[in-house]
Design an enzyme around this catalytic site. Structure first.
Site, PDB file in Angstrom:
ATOM      1  N   ASN A  73       0.943  -1.298  -0.179  1.00  0.00           N
ATOM      2  CA  ASN A  73      -0.128   0.180  -0.154  1.00  0.00           C
ATOM      3  C   ASN A  73       0.802   1.174  -0.049  1.00  0.00           C
ATOM      4  O   ASN A  73       1.689   1.459   0.857  1.00  0.00           O
ATOM      5  CB  ASN A  73      -1.020   0.107   1.158  1.00  0.00           C
ATOM      6  N   ASP A  89      -0.094   4.285   0.067  1.00  0.00           N
ATOM      7  CA  ASP A  89      -0.923   5.781   0.561  1.00  0.00           C
ATOM      8  C   ASP A  89       0.080   6.667   1.357  1.00  0.00           C
ATOM      9  O   ASP A  89       0.103   7.808   1.068  1.00  0.00           O
ATOM     10  CB  ASP A  89      -1.990   5.574   1.576  1.00  0.00           C
ATOM     11  N   HIS A  90       0.903   6.205   2.019  1.00  0.00           N
ATOM     12  CA  HIS A  90       1.714   7.176   2.980  1.00  0.00           C
ATOM     13  C   HIS A  90       2.974   7.838   2.284  1.00  0.00           C
ATOM     14  O   HIS A  90       3.619   8.390   2.771  1.00  0.00           O
ATOM     15  CB  HIS A  90       2.010   6.495   4.369  1.00  0.00           C
ATOM     16  N   ARG A 142       3.853  18.768   2.566  1.00  0.00           N
ATOM     17  CA  ARG A 142       4.478  19.952   2.087  1.00  0.00           C
ATOM     18  C   ARG A 142       4.090  20.716   0.915  1.00  0.00           C
ATOM     19  O   ARG A 142       4.259  21.791   0.249  1.00  0.00           O
ATOM     20  CB  ARG A 142       6.093  19.627   1.892  1.00  0.00           C
ATOM     21  N   HIS A 166      -5.476   3.560  -1.619  1.00  0.00           N
ATOM     22  CA  HIS A 166      -7.086   3.973  -1.202  1.00  0.00           C
ATOM     23  C   HIS A 166      -7.135   5.525  -1.451  1.00  0.00           C
ATOM     24  O   HIS A 166      -6.590   6.375  -0.971  1.00  0.00           O
ATOM     25  CB  HIS A 166      -6.942   3.883   0.446  1.00  0.00           C
ATOM     26  N   ARG A 207      -9.473   8.138  -0.825  1.00  0.00           N
ATOM     27  CA  ARG A 207     -10.523   8.326   0.222  1.00  0.00           C
ATOM     28  C   ARG A 207     -10.957   9.638  -0.240  1.00  0.00           C
ATOM     29  O   ARG A 207     -10.843  10.542  -1.132  1.00  0.00           O
ATOM     30  CB  ARG A 207      -9.797   8.898   1.446  1.00  0.00           C
ATOM     31  N   ARG A 263      -7.144  12.753   1.410  1.00  0.00           N
ATOM     32  CA  ARG A 263      -6.024  13.068   2.426  1.00  0.00           C
ATOM     33  C   ARG A 263      -4.747  12.598   2.082  1.00  0.00           C
ATOM     34  O   ARG A 263      -3.708  13.087   2.467  1.00  0.00           O
ATOM     35  CB  ARG A 263      -6.217  12.501   3.794  1.00  0.00           C
ATOM     36  N   GLU A 316      -8.625   0.694  -3.343  1.00  0.00           N
ATOM     37  CA  GLU A 316      -9.466   0.639  -2.028  1.00  0.00           C
ATOM     38  C   GLU A 316     -10.440   1.904  -2.214  1.00  0.00           C
ATOM     39  O   GLU A 316      -9.815   3.088  -2.636  1.00  0.00           O
ATOM     40  CB  GLU A 316      -8.881   0.672  -0.956  1.00  0.00           C
ATOM     41  N   THR A 355      -6.983   6.243  10.579  1.00  0.00           N
ATOM     42  CA  THR A 355      -6.864   5.006   9.570  1.00  0.00           C
ATOM     43  C   THR A 355      -8.155   4.102   9.597  1.00  0.00           C
ATOM     44  O   THR A 355      -8.939   4.214  10.596  1.00  0.00           O
ATOM     45  CB  THR A 355      -5.723   4.039   9.799  1.00  0.00           C
ATOM     46  N   THR A 356      -8.180   3.124   8.714  1.00  0.00           N
ATOM     47  CA  THR A 356      -9.571   2.217   8.685  1.00  0.00           C
ATOM     48  C   THR A 356      -9.571   1.561  10.122  1.00  0.00           C
ATOM     49  O   THR A 356      -8.741   0.754  10.312  1.00  0.00           O
ATOM     50  CB  THR A 356      -9.577   1.521   7.538  1.00  0.00           C
ATOM     51  N   GLU A 368     -10.667  -9.439   2.387  1.00  0.00           N
ATOM     52  CA  GLU A 368      -9.608  -9.079   2.958  1.00  0.00           C
ATOM     53  C   GLU A 368      -9.729  -9.044   4.544  1.00  0.00           C
ATOM     54  O   GLU A 368     -10.631  -8.232   4.899  1.00  0.00           O
ATOM     55  CB  GLU A 368      -8.977  -7.805   2.506  1.00  0.00           C
ATOM     56  N   HIS A 389      -3.939  -4.823   7.687  1.00  0.00           N
ATOM     57  CA  HIS A 389      -4.010  -3.944   8.609  1.00  0.00           C
ATOM     58  C   HIS A 389      -3.150  -3.888   9.822  1.00  0.00           C
ATOM     59  O   HIS A 389      -3.269  -4.707  10.588  1.00  0.00           O
ATOM     60  CB  HIS A 389      -5.390  -3.591   8.767  1.00  0.00           C
ATOM     61  N   HIS A 437       1.828   1.037   6.011  1.00  0.00           N
ATOM     62  CA  HIS A 437       2.201   2.373   6.841  1.00  0.00           C
ATOM     63  C   HIS A 437       3.546   1.554   7.478  1.00  0.00           C
ATOM     64  O   HIS A 437       4.396   2.499   7.669  1.00  0.00           O
ATOM     65  CB  HIS A 437       1.520   2.274   8.051  1.00  0.00           C
TER      66      HIS A 437
END
Length: 249
Positions: free
Chosen positions: A9, A11-12, A20, A45, A47, A51, A72, A102-103, A152, A196, A219
């Site tokens: 994943n 996302d991060h 920034r 994901h 969202r 975000r 996702e 988070t979820t 999942e 997760h 993450h």
């Protein structure tokens, strides 16, 4: 024992970029590094509040992946329209709350009135559908009845127990996940994924449950990449699948 695939994943990577308001680090570049390092697929994901992942990330990435995209998203008309334009290999339907960090848990699919038509629309477009659910028998039965392609299993409670060093709760949650996998295998041909909160320190006990097809991890892996680089973080996570540091199971 079959070792699960690793889906990463990204996302991060986007979270860091957005902090920034600049163009780096690039989630697309990160996804391609993960593929080259051995990831079997890329999860992101989109969202509703955008975000981290942005619409343009999704559209750009779909044209560059050599593995597959697992998109996702929440069960909303906006997200359905985007998925039908992007045509990822997989969509994973997840719960979403604006205020959550988070979820926080799995979908309560048994009580989502519009989810059957939602799944059908995606499958009609040759998009396979996974449902992010808690390891609960009622949710598994609902997923089977809805005709999903995969589930999942939410491993958040297990992961939290490992962080608290609560071995009794770790064992309880691990047993719950094992029973959910066995039930899904016995009753259906669903692909069974999980994810997760998984880290290099707690992932092996989950990875070694027979019947899990893929683990989706974000993450912790991106956090590892800060210290060891993204390529090495992917490789280290895959190695951790067979190196149990948490339990004796």
């Amino acid at each position: 024992m079959n070792i699960p695939l690793l889906g990463v994943n990204i996302d991060h990577i986007a979270t860091l970029r957005n902090a920034r308001g600049v163009g780096y680090p690039c989630p697309i570049k990160g996804a391609l590094i993960c593929e080259q390092a051995g990831a079997s697929g890329i999860t992101l994901h989109l969202r509703e509040d955008r975000r981290h992942i942005q619409d343009e990330d999704v559209y750009e990435l779909i044209g560059q992946l050599t593995t597959r995209m697992n998109l996702e998203m929440a069960v909303t008309d906006e997200m359905l329209n985007i998925a039908l334009k992007v045509r990822p290999a997989w969509v994973c339907l997840v719960p979403e709350k604006r205020q959550e960090l988070t979820t926080e848990g799995g979908l309560d699919i048994a009580n989502l009135s519009n989810i059957q038509a939602f799944i059908h629309s995606l499958q009609q477009a040759d998009i396979k559908v996974s449902l992010f659910i808690d390891p609960d028998p009622h949710q598994i039965d609902a997923a089977i009845a809805l005709g999903a392609d995969a589930i999942e299993l939410h491993t958040g409670a297990y992961a939290q127990a490992t962080l608290q060093n609560n071995q009794k709760l770790v064992d309880k949650e691990l047993d719950r996940i094992q029973k959910a996998v066995a039930m899904a295998q016995k009753k259906s041909s669903l692909l069974i994924n999980a994810g997760h909160g998984l880290t290099r320190d707690n992932v092996a006990a989950i990875a070694q449950i027979d019947g899990i097809h893929e683990l989706n991890i974000g993450h912790a892996l991106i956090s590892d990449a800060i210290f060891m680089g993204l390529d090495n973080a992917v490789k280290a996570m895959k190695m951790a699948f067979v190196q149990d540091k948490t339990t004796n199971h």
